[in-house]
Design an enzyme around this catalytic site. Structure first.
Site, short mmCIF file in Angstrom:
data_model
loop_
_atom_site.label_atom_id
_atom_site.label_comp_id
_atom_site.label_asym_id
_atom_site.label_seq_id
_atom_site.Cartn_x
_atom_site.Cartn_y
_atom_site.Cartn_z
CB VAL A 137 -0.99 0.04 1.19
CG1 VAL A 137 -2.03 -1.04 1.08
CG2 VAL A 137 -0.25 -0.02 2.52
CB SER A 150 -5.12 2.32 16.48
OG SER A 150 -4.81 1.82 17.78
CE1 TYR A 178 -0.40 0.22 14.52
CE2 TYR A 178 -1.11 1.09 16.65
CZ TYR A 178 -1.38 0.36 15.50
OH TYR A 178 -2.62 -0.22 15.33
CB ALA A 191 3.48 9.33 15.07
CB SER A 192 1.42 5.75 11.64
OG SER A 192 0.90 4.65 12.39
CE LYS A 193 -2.89 2.07 12.68
NZ LYS A 193 -3.64 1.56 11.52
CB ILE A 210 -8.75 -6.61 17.41
CG1 ILE A 210 -9.50 -5.27 17.57
CG2 ILE A 210 -9.61 -7.64 16.68
CD1 ILE A 210 -10.79 -5.30 18.36
P1 NAP Z 1 -2.80 -8.28 10.99
O1 NAP Z 1 -3.56 -9.49 11.37
O2 NAP Z 1 -1.35 -8.19 11.26
O3 NAP Z 1 -3.09 -7.97 9.44
C1 NAP Z 1 -2.48 -6.89 8.81
C2 NAP Z 1 -2.84 -6.94 7.35
O4 NAP Z 1 -2.23 -5.83 6.69
C3 NAP Z 1 -2.32 -8.21 6.68
O5 NAP Z 1 -3.31 -8.68 5.84
C4 NAP Z 1 -1.09 -7.71 5.93
O6 NAP Z 1 -0.80 -8.43 4.75
C5 NAP Z 1 -1.52 -6.31 5.56
N1 NAP Z 1 -0.36 -5.48 5.27
C6 NAP Z 1 0.69 -5.23 6.08
N2 NAP Z 1 1.57 -4.44 5.48
C7 NAP Z 1 1.07 -4.19 4.23
C8 NAP Z 1 1.52 -3.44 3.13
N3 NAP Z 1 2.69 -2.78 3.16
N4 NAP Z 1 0.76 -3.42 2.00
C9 NAP Z 1 -0.39 -4.09 1.95
N5 NAP Z 1 -0.90 -4.81 2.97
C10 NAP Z 1 -0.15 -4.86 4.10
O7 NAP Z 1 -3.39 -6.98 11.71
P2 NAP Z 1 -4.86 -6.58 12.16
O8 NAP Z 1 -4.90 -6.67 13.62
O9 NAP Z 1 -5.89 -7.26 11.34
O10 NAP Z 1 -4.79 -5.03 11.80
C11 NAP Z 1 -5.57 -4.43 10.76
C12 NAP Z 1 -5.60 -2.94 11.01
O11 NAP Z 1 -6.22 -2.70 12.28
C13 NAP Z 1 -4.22 -2.29 11.08
O12 NAP Z 1 -4.25 -1.04 10.45
C14 NAP Z 1 -4.00 -2.12 12.56
O13 NAP Z 1 -3.11 -1.06 12.85
C15 NAP Z 1 -5.40 -1.86 13.04
N6 NAP Z 1 -5.62 -2.13 14.46
C16 NAP Z 1 -5.41 -3.38 14.98
C17 NAP Z 1 -5.62 -3.58 16.34
C18 NAP Z 1 -5.39 -4.92 16.98
O14 NAP Z 1 -5.38 -4.98 18.23
N7 NAP Z 1 -5.24 -6.01 16.27
C19 NAP Z 1 -6.05 -2.52 17.15
C20 NAP Z 1 -6.26 -1.28 16.58
C21 NAP Z 1 -6.03 -1.08 15.24
P3 NAP Z 1 -0.01 -9.84 4.78
O15 NAP Z 1 -0.92 -10.83 5.41
O16 NAP Z 1 0.23 -10.12 3.32
O17 NAP Z 1 1.23 -9.59 5.57
#
Ligand code: NAP
Length: 250
Positions: free
Chosen positions: A64, A144, A157, A159-161, A189
């Site tokens: 991305v 987030s 992280y 700062a990015s959010k 999550i």
């Molecule tokens: P995850 O299970 O680690 O999944 C992250 C996804 O992003 C994966 O499908 C990964 O692809 C993809 N990705 C990573 N780098 C990428 C890139 N450079 N280009 C394209 N795709 C990329 O994480 P998640 O927990 O589902 O997180 C999803 C979103 O929710 C994120 O933005 C995260 O910051 C946010 N979030 C998560 C939590 C939490 O507690 N889990 C809380 C708040 C916010 P690959 O599978 O191919 O690596």
């Protein structure tokens, strides 16, 4: 018309749950991931449009933070679908390290994926949308709960959010009333991101110190996305909606 939905980060975690939820609701879903979203066999090159069973119309594999790749994905969607109704941008990475042991390359990578990626994908998606005040397309950016506060050892992280919220609030004003733009700000999550590979046991324990005292499920975030994309979400724009177990109470 059946909604045309693009979900990034769709290979696992929150993105995979969102892709499943929108497909189950009858939408056509284009899934994007860094690697090819699981379930389609061997990885395939970027922009290979894949006719998949059920509602999964396309799968894209690209970074991305790569402007050319995002543009090519958007061109492919325009050629195939003629436009886009909903973006759910979930792709993201996390990085835990004390500031004094954080090389600038790690900062740059987190900002590139989480903030530059949000800018590029959001810009491309909005370019595919037809503004319509009566039935506005929806842009949903997964930020987030950390977009609302600081967190030691996670400053790139965080700062990015915070930056993602800046994009959302600015775009919400720029494109109102024809396109609705909101952030979803999950609390902890239960996905790979919260696993031991990315977060220390100490931080996982701290993450549970919230009123609901459990990790949320990816499906609970997907339900929030479905709501914001539904008729019930038409009066929401520029908001930061928190399926967060009470971690933040603005
Ligand atoms: P995850 O299970 O680690 O999944 C992250 C996804 O992003 C994966 O499908 C990964 O692809 C993809 N990705 C990573 N780098 C990428 C890139 N450079 N280009 C394209 N795709 C990329 O994480 P998640 O927990 O589902 O997180 C999803 C979103 O929710 C994120 O933005 C995260 O910051 C946010 N979030 C998560 C939590 C939490 O507690 N889990 C809380 C708040 C916010 P690959 O599978 O191919 O690596």
């Amino acid at each position: 018309m059946t909604a045309r939905v693009l979900v990034t980060g769709a290979g696992r975690g929150i993105g995979a749950a969102c892709a499943r939820a929108f497909a189950a609701s009858g939408a056509r879903v284009a899934r994007a991931d860094l690697a090819a979203p699981a379930g389609e066999g061997p990885a395939f090159a970027f922009a290979f449009a894949f006719a998949f069973a059920f509602a999964f119309a396309f799968a894209f594999a690209f970074d991305v933070s790569d402007e050319a790749a995002v543009t090519a994905m958007a061109d492919s969607l325009r050629a195939s679908w003629g436009g886009l109704d909903v973006l759910v941008h979930c792709a993201g990475i996390i990085h835990e390290a004390p500031l004094l042991r954080t090389p600038v390359a790690d900062f740059d990578r987190v900002i590139a994926v989480n903030l530059r990626g949000s800018f590029l994908v959001g810009r491309a998606a909005i370019g595919l949308m037809t503004p319509d005040a009566a039935d506005p397309p929806r842009v949903l950016m997964i930020a987030s709960d950390m977009a609302h506060y600081g967190r030691e050892t996670f400053s790139p992280y965080v700062a990015s959010k915070h930056g993602v919220l800046g994009l959302v609030r600015s775009w919400a004003k720029e494109f109102a009333p024809g396109i609705l733009v909101n952030a979803i700000c999950p609390g902890p999550i239960d996905t790979d991101m919260l696993g031991a590979a990315h977060m220390s046991a100490e931080w996982r324990a701290k993450e549970l110190a919230i009123p609901l005292a459990r990790f949320g499920q990816p499906e609970e975030v997907a339900a929030t996305a479905l709501f914001l994309a539904s008729d019930g979400g038409r009066y929401f724009t520029g908001q930061a909606i928190g399926p967060n177990g009470g971690s933040v109470m603005p």
